[in-house]
Scaffold this motif. Sequence first.
Motif, PDB file in Angstrom:
ATOM      1  N   VAL A 100     -13.442  -0.725  -2.625  1.00 54.94           N
ATOM      2  CA  VAL A 100     -12.767  -1.560  -1.635  1.00 54.94           C
ATOM      3  C   VAL A 100     -13.325  -2.968  -1.697  1.00 54.94           C
ATOM      4  O   VAL A 100     -12.610  -3.933  -1.549  1.00 54.94           O
ATOM      5  N   GLU A 101     -14.595  -2.995  -1.961  1.00 53.02           N
ATOM      6  CA  GLU A 101     -15.291  -4.262  -2.071  1.00 53.02           C
ATOM      7  C   GLU A 101     -14.539  -5.193  -3.024  1.00 53.02           C
ATOM      8  O   GLU A 101     -14.300  -6.345  -2.718  1.00 53.02           O
ATOM      9  N   ALA A 102     -14.169  -4.626  -4.147  1.00 49.17           N
ATOM     10  CA  ALA A 102     -13.517  -5.435  -5.168  1.00 49.17           C
ATOM     11  C   ALA A 102     -12.197  -5.990  -4.654  1.00 49.17           C
ATOM     12  O   ALA A 102     -11.921  -7.175  -4.780  1.00 49.17           O
ATOM     13  N   SER A 103     -11.415  -5.133  -4.008  1.00 54.34           N
ATOM     14  CA  SER A 103     -10.120  -5.629  -3.570  1.00 54.34           C
ATOM     15  C   SER A 103     -10.287  -6.599  -2.410  1.00 54.34           C
ATOM     16  O   SER A 103      -9.557  -7.559  -2.285  1.00 54.34           O
ATOM     17  N   GLY A 131      -2.176  -4.339  -2.408  1.00 52.72           N
ATOM     18  CA  GLY A 131      -1.953  -2.918  -2.637  1.00 52.72           C
ATOM     19  C   GLY A 131      -3.167  -2.084  -2.300  1.00 52.72           C
ATOM     20  O   GLY A 131      -4.159  -2.553  -1.748  1.00 52.72           O
ATOM     21  N   LEU A 132      -3.039  -0.860  -2.680  1.00 50.60           N
ATOM     22  CA  LEU A 132      -4.062   0.134  -2.402  1.00 50.60           C
ATOM     23  C   LEU A 132      -5.079   0.150  -3.535  1.00 50.60           C
ATOM     24  O   LEU A 132      -4.757  -0.160  -4.676  1.00 50.60           O
ATOM     25  N   CYS A 182       0.837  -1.208   0.000  1.00 49.09           N
ATOM     26  CA  CYS A 182       0.000   0.000   0.000  1.00 49.09           C
ATOM     27  C   CYS A 182       0.866   1.248   0.000  1.00 49.09           C
ATOM     28  O   CYS A 182       0.571   2.218  -0.699  1.00 49.09           O
ATOM     29  N   GLY A 183       1.939   1.207   0.795  1.00 47.96           N
ATOM     30  CA  GLY A 183       2.827   2.366   0.859  1.00 47.96           C
ATOM     31  C   GLY A 183       3.451   2.654  -0.494  1.00 47.96           C
ATOM     32  O   GLY A 183       3.567   3.814  -0.910  1.00 47.96           O
ATOM     33  N   GLU A 184       3.820   1.586  -1.198  1.00 57.60           N
ATOM     34  CA  GLU A 184       4.424   1.780  -2.523  1.00 57.60           C
ATOM     35  C   GLU A 184       3.402   2.348  -3.502  1.00 57.60           C
ATOM     36  O   GLU A 184       3.706   3.268  -4.280  1.00 57.60           O
ATOM     37  N   ASP A 185       2.198   1.826  -3.458  1.00 58.23           N
ATOM     38  CA  ASP A 185       1.147   2.355  -4.334  1.00 58.23           C
ATOM     39  C   ASP A 185       0.858   3.816  -4.019  1.00 58.23           C
ATOM     40  O   ASP A 185       0.686   4.646  -4.918  1.00 58.23           O
ATOM     41  N   ALA A 186       0.790   4.117  -2.736  1.00 63.59           N
ATOM     42  CA  ALA A 186       0.484   5.493  -2.320  1.00 63.59           C
ATOM     43  C   ALA A 186       1.590   6.434  -2.788  1.00 63.59           C
ATOM     44  O   ALA A 186       1.308   7.527  -3.290  1.00 63.59           O
ATOM     45  N   ALA A 187       2.826   5.998  -2.647  1.00 69.46           N
ATOM     46  CA  ALA A 187       3.945   6.854  -3.047  1.00 69.46           C
ATOM     47  C   ALA A 187       3.866   7.179  -4.536  1.00 69.46           C
ATOM     48  O   ALA A 187       4.176   8.297  -4.961  1.00 69.46           O
ATOM     49  N   VAL A 190      -8.538   1.343   2.707  1.00 67.11           N
ATOM     50  CA  VAL A 190      -8.176   0.197   3.541  1.00 67.11           C
ATOM     51  C   VAL A 190      -6.743  -0.227   3.223  1.00 67.11           C
ATOM     52  O   VAL A 190      -6.401  -0.447   2.062  1.00 67.11           O
ATOM     53  N   TRP A 191      -5.925  -0.306   4.230  1.00 66.45           N
ATOM     54  CA  TRP A 191      -4.519  -0.676   4.079  1.00 66.45           C
ATOM     55  C   TRP A 191      -4.261  -2.039   4.728  1.00 66.45           C
ATOM     56  O   TRP A 191      -4.850  -2.363   5.757  1.00 66.45           O
ATOM     57  N   GLY A 192      -3.361  -2.784   4.107  1.00 72.87           N
ATOM     58  CA  GLY A 192      -2.907  -4.041   4.712  1.00 72.87           C
ATOM     59  C   GLY A 192      -3.970  -5.106   4.762  1.00 72.87           C
ATOM     60  O   GLY A 192      -3.998  -5.927   5.662  1.00 72.87           O
TER      61      GLY A 192
END
Length: 406
Positions: A350-353, A369-370, A67-72, A304-306
């Motif tokens: 979010v549902e999808a992920s 990921g995010l 998630c952090g990588e996607d956010a960056a 939603v992270w992690g």
Amino acid sequence: MGSQMPYGRNEGMYPHGADVLERDSSDGGFSRGWAMHCKPIPQRYFDVHTHFCGRTDRPVAGQIRGCGEDAAELMNARAMLILQLRGKKRGAGWPPASVMDNFPYYGLESMRAGLEGFERTGQLWAVHLDCRSPEPELLRAAAGMGAKCLKLHNAPAIENNIPPDVWLSRDWQDVFRAAAELGMFVLFHVTQRLSASAYTGGGRNSYWEKGWANGTAYTNEDLLQAFLSCCRANPDVAFIGAHQLHLGWERLDGLFAAYPNLCADTSIGCQLRLCDSFYPHDREYLRLVFQKWADRILFGTDSVWGRSGAGASGGAGAEAGDGVETDAGAGAGADAEAGNGADAEAGNGVEASAGAGADAGAGVGAGVGLDKEHCLRHMRFISELDLPEDALRKICHENAERLCRI
Ligand SMILES: [Zn+2]
């Protein structure tokens, strides 16, 4: 030499990046007009509203790497991650009936272990206490572990017919006083609109339906008034109303004026779909609002992270031995309610992920990921307002950095 195509600036109406203006005069104006269309962009985003949905039996840091990588990649340099801390009453006869049970609860010890290496992620965290756990010592302990913010949510109150004045109790006021002492701010999900919201992905009567079945008879206005009483009683604490308190900007304008410690985040209500644009009428109005209240609006997405494939992993909680297992059927609940929770809380997509994670049975750890489109919709809402640079910076990161004292 005069130009046949003179260009006049109108920065009040059509602001450009600081470098565009600098080129008007630097180097004798040599590059004046080069890349003339470039609008201000924020240096970075600070997402003040994200939920940790991983496992409690291993460090958070590893689970949010993806998630952090996607956010960056999205210039989302920092997120405020909400971690739930179980109070004394947790597990002692609470009905397992809250949307928050879709997210894992920590005990103090497991939280300490879970935060191993967290400061190296560059992210920050908020501690969520349930409305039934007004325990200042928990807040102090969390602050000691680095928490910057207290997250509160009325879903457990609505769903379990707990009256809004629970927040006016002496115990809760002690918690708010502790927050003031500790220099923490409060992110508060106060109300829940009754309508569905197809555009942002929200369901109809979320929380309320369950609450009505349990005898809840009060209204959003009652919840709002209790919240405003807390704002009044604790002027040194900044209160951020999540999801704009489910109010329109006309009413928020009056509340911002009346409550200097009141802010709002952009989560859920402030999205512009990637295939869409504002009506000019709406854009002009919102642009005025976001300029007037640039000190009070904070970028947030409710992402939603992690995610650990929590839907499939009632086991995650059970293995962790950390409270999730006390919410009997948390696994099933999370599964069944992932959509619901995403609806009401985390928003669309979010549902999808969640489904993906759960179905694959994978997804523990950095691989998850995010939901980038969800984040981009919030970013697009802000960028399409064409705000001047100072307002843009405040909203996208400076207000949050100020509240976090960084
Ligand atoms: Zn949230």
